[in-house]
Design an enzyme around this catalytic site. Structure first.
Site, PDB file in Angstrom:
ATOM      1  CG  PHE A   1      -1.993   0.998   1.176  1.00  0.00           C
ATOM      2  CD1 PHE A   1      -3.103   0.773   0.386  1.00  0.00           C
ATOM      3  CD2 PHE A   1      -1.908   2.170   1.899  1.00  0.00           C
ATOM      4  CE1 PHE A   1      -4.133   1.714   0.323  1.00  0.00           C
ATOM      5  CE2 PHE A   1      -2.927   3.118   1.832  1.00  0.00           C
ATOM      6  CZ  PHE A   1      -4.039   2.888   1.037  1.00  0.00           C
TER       7      PHE A   1
ATOM      8  CG  ASP B   1      -0.420  -3.001   6.486  1.00  0.00           C
ATOM      9  OD1 ASP B   1      -1.501  -3.412   6.948  1.00  0.00           O
ATOM     10  OD2 ASP B   1      -0.289  -1.891   5.934  1.00  0.00           O
TER      11      ASP B   1
ATOM     12  CE1 TYR C   1      -9.471   1.649   6.904  1.00  0.00           C
ATOM     13  CE2 TYR C   1      -8.777   2.795   8.901  1.00  0.00           C
ATOM     14  CZ  TYR C   1      -8.519   2.382   7.606  1.00  0.00           C
ATOM     15  OH  TYR C   1      -7.321   2.694   7.025  1.00  0.00           O
ATOM     16  CE  LYS C   2      -7.949  -1.519   4.881  1.00  0.00           C
ATOM     17  NZ  LYS C   2      -8.412  -0.584   3.868  1.00  0.00           N
TER      18      LYS C   2
ATOM     19  NE  ARG D   1     -10.250  -2.718  -3.073  1.00  0.00           N
ATOM     20  CZ  ARG D   1      -9.698  -2.141  -1.999  1.00  0.00           C
ATOM     21  NH1 ARG D   1      -8.515  -2.544  -1.587  1.00  0.00           N
ATOM     22  NH2 ARG D   1     -10.298  -1.160  -1.372  1.00  0.00           N
TER      23      ARG D   1
HETATM   24  C1  LIG Z   1      -2.540  -2.082   3.488  1.00  0.00           C
HETATM   25  C2  LIG Z   1      -2.818  -0.716   4.023  1.00  0.00           C
HETATM   26  N1  LIG Z   1      -1.868  -0.083   4.743  1.00  0.00           N
HETATM   27  C3  LIG Z   1      -2.068   1.164   5.218  1.00  0.00           C
HETATM   28  C4  LIG Z   1      -3.250   1.846   5.009  1.00  0.00           C
HETATM   29  C5  LIG Z   1      -3.413   3.244   5.539  1.00  0.00           C
HETATM   30  O1  LIG Z   1      -4.269   3.262   6.626  1.00  0.00           O
HETATM   31  P1  LIG Z   1      -4.671   4.609   7.410  1.00  0.00           P
HETATM   32  O2  LIG Z   1      -5.408   5.462   6.446  1.00  0.00           O
HETATM   33  O3  LIG Z   1      -5.535   4.133   8.527  1.00  0.00           O
HETATM   34  O4  LIG Z   1      -3.423   5.264   7.890  1.00  0.00           O
HETATM   35  C6  LIG Z   1      -4.272   1.215   4.275  1.00  0.00           C
HETATM   36  C7  LIG Z   1      -5.553   1.908   4.022  1.00  0.00           C
HETATM   37  O5  LIG Z   1      -6.451   1.430   3.409  1.00  0.00           O
HETATM   38  C8  LIG Z   1      -4.053  -0.091   3.767  1.00  0.00           C
HETATM   39  O6  LIG Z   1      -4.969  -0.723   3.025  1.00  0.00           O
END
Ligand SMILES: Cc1ncc(COP(=O)(O)O)c(C=O)c1O
Length: 398
Positions: free
Chosen positions: A114, A185, A210-211, A357
């Site tokens: 990400f 992560d 939140y997912k 997705r």
């Molecule tokens: C794999 C991954 N890492 C990091 C993040 C970033 O998260 P945040 O916006 O809570 O900092 C996300 C957000 O969707 C994500 O999917």
């Protein structure tokens, strides 16, 4: 199977007529969440005011909920704590892991990670200065890129775009053998696939709530540190609530006990109360059941879409062991197709440049929903509905 998925579905407030295939991005509202939050507002904040920190147990909430999430990711009680956003937790874990491996300066990640994780690593590398570097390779090339100069391997277990899943146990074993630490992560893993942090000897892990964990928009993240490391970690974000005695107001920082030191500042109580309502549902659920149902759902969806929509190309690994709980398809007009599908009440999302997705969340998704979703997708493509001008405009959030 011990999990009653009809019961878990009934515990969510799902809009009538909507098929929700985006719980991998934002989970739906647990029916009890509004009451939990209202209680926290009226009876706690409203009546207790500042005394709520002690009387309503607000201060311990990040650790208590961390233990409940811990059960889903193979983490022992007292090893997970909540707070901040996931990007912040990535930074914290990475900075601490690097510091535990002095003399080595290379962070390895993959190009499917990400972007925020990569941005955070890049920012940290710039702050640390000379010699530190972030290297990225293709997801398939990660294992072979682990070498004797590696300080930290930083990997998102399930790829947010394709759903491809890394082999955690194998990468941890290989990284440890090379003298490196690993930061995972689990944004697309927690509540989606069984994770065994203790059993795989993981060092650090972070994830969001939140997912799949349904804490609502902006819900806080979690962080795990292996018990063998937790008392050695020096937090880079040394906030007062990670101090050994926050209310001593000591001008010098002394890290708190174990995972407590990874707390930074004041926890978001209202959001944590919403998460509590979701964890009341999760407490009744076995991850092995979720995984078994998730595989059935994703297999059926892939089969259905490939039969009904030949214009779409599968982007997710065909082998269920190699994927998380989402299915992605590619199409050059993916954005407009997704908008047309959403207009029919089937909610998925789009990830640039061409990914449609779909998330599969057994807690509230039925087989009937996915057959209906396939029929809507077929109609959007066969009738060319996506060509309409209203589906071409890109909103800020895709
Ligand atoms: C794999 C991954 N890492 C990091 C993040 C970033 O998260 P945040 O916006 O809570 O900092 C996300 C957000 O969707 C994500 O999917």
């Amino acid at each position: 199977m011990t999990t009653d998925f009809a019961r878990t579905r009934a515990a969510f407030d799902l809009p009538a007529g909507m098929i929700y295939l985006d719980g991998n991005s934002l989970g739906p509202l647990p029916r009890a969440a509004a009451d939990h939050v209202a209680q926290a507002i009226r009876a706690e904040w409203g009546q207790m005011l500042i005394t709520g920190w002690n009387r309503a147990g607000w201060m311990d909430l990040p650790a208590r909920l961390g233990d409940r999430i811990g059960r889903l990711i193979g983490a022992a009680p007292g090893t997970v704590v909540l707070g901040d956003t996931l990007s912040i937790k990535v930074y914290q874990a990475l900075a601490s892991a690097l510091e535990l491996n002095p003399g080595r300066k290379v962070i390895l990640s993959d190009t499917g990670n990400f972007p925020s994780d990569l941005y955070m690593a890049d920012g940290l590398v710039r702050t640390l200065g000379t010699g530190y570097a972030l290297r990225t390779v293709a997801p398939e090339a990660v294992a072979d890129a682990i070498g004797p100069d590696l300080a930290v391997l930083m990997i998102t277990e399930v790829d947010y775009r394709t759903g491809r899943r890394h082999d955690m146990a194998r990468l941890i074993a290989k990284a440890h053998a090379a003298g490196a630490l690993v930061v995972w992560d689990l944004a697309h893993s927690a509540g989606a696939v069984p994770v065994d942090l203790a059993g795989t000897d993981a060092d650090f892990a972070v994830g969001c709530t939140y997912k799949y964990l349904n804490s609502g928009p902006g819900g806080p993240a979690f962080i795990y540190v292996a018990p063998r490391l937790a008392d050695r970690v020096r937090p880079a974000l040394s906030g007062w609530l990670g101090h050994e005695a926050p209310f001593a107001f000591d001008p010098d920082y002394r890290p708190g006990r174990g995972i407590e030191r990874m707390r930074v500042g004041t926890p978001p109580i209202l959001q944590l109360r919403a998460l509590e309502a979701s964890m009341d549902i999760w407490d009744q659920v076995e991850m092995a059941d979720v995984r078994a149902r998730s595989i059935e759902l994703t297999e059926a969806f892939i089969k259905g879409v490939e039969a009904a929509c030949p214009a779409l190309t599968l982007a997710t690994p065909r082998d269920p062991a190699m994927r998380g709980s989402q299915v992605s398809f590619r199409h050059p007009e993916g954005y407009a197709i997704m908008q047309a599908l959403i207009a029919r009440g089937v909610i998925g999302d789009f990830r640039a440049p061409d990914i449609l997705r779909f998330g599969f969340t057994p807690l509230y998704l039925r087989f009937a929903d996915l057959w209906d979703a396939v029929e809507h997708l077929r109609a959007v493509l066969e009738r060319g509905e996506w060509r309409e001008a209203r589906f071409q405009h890109r909103a800020a959030v895709t």
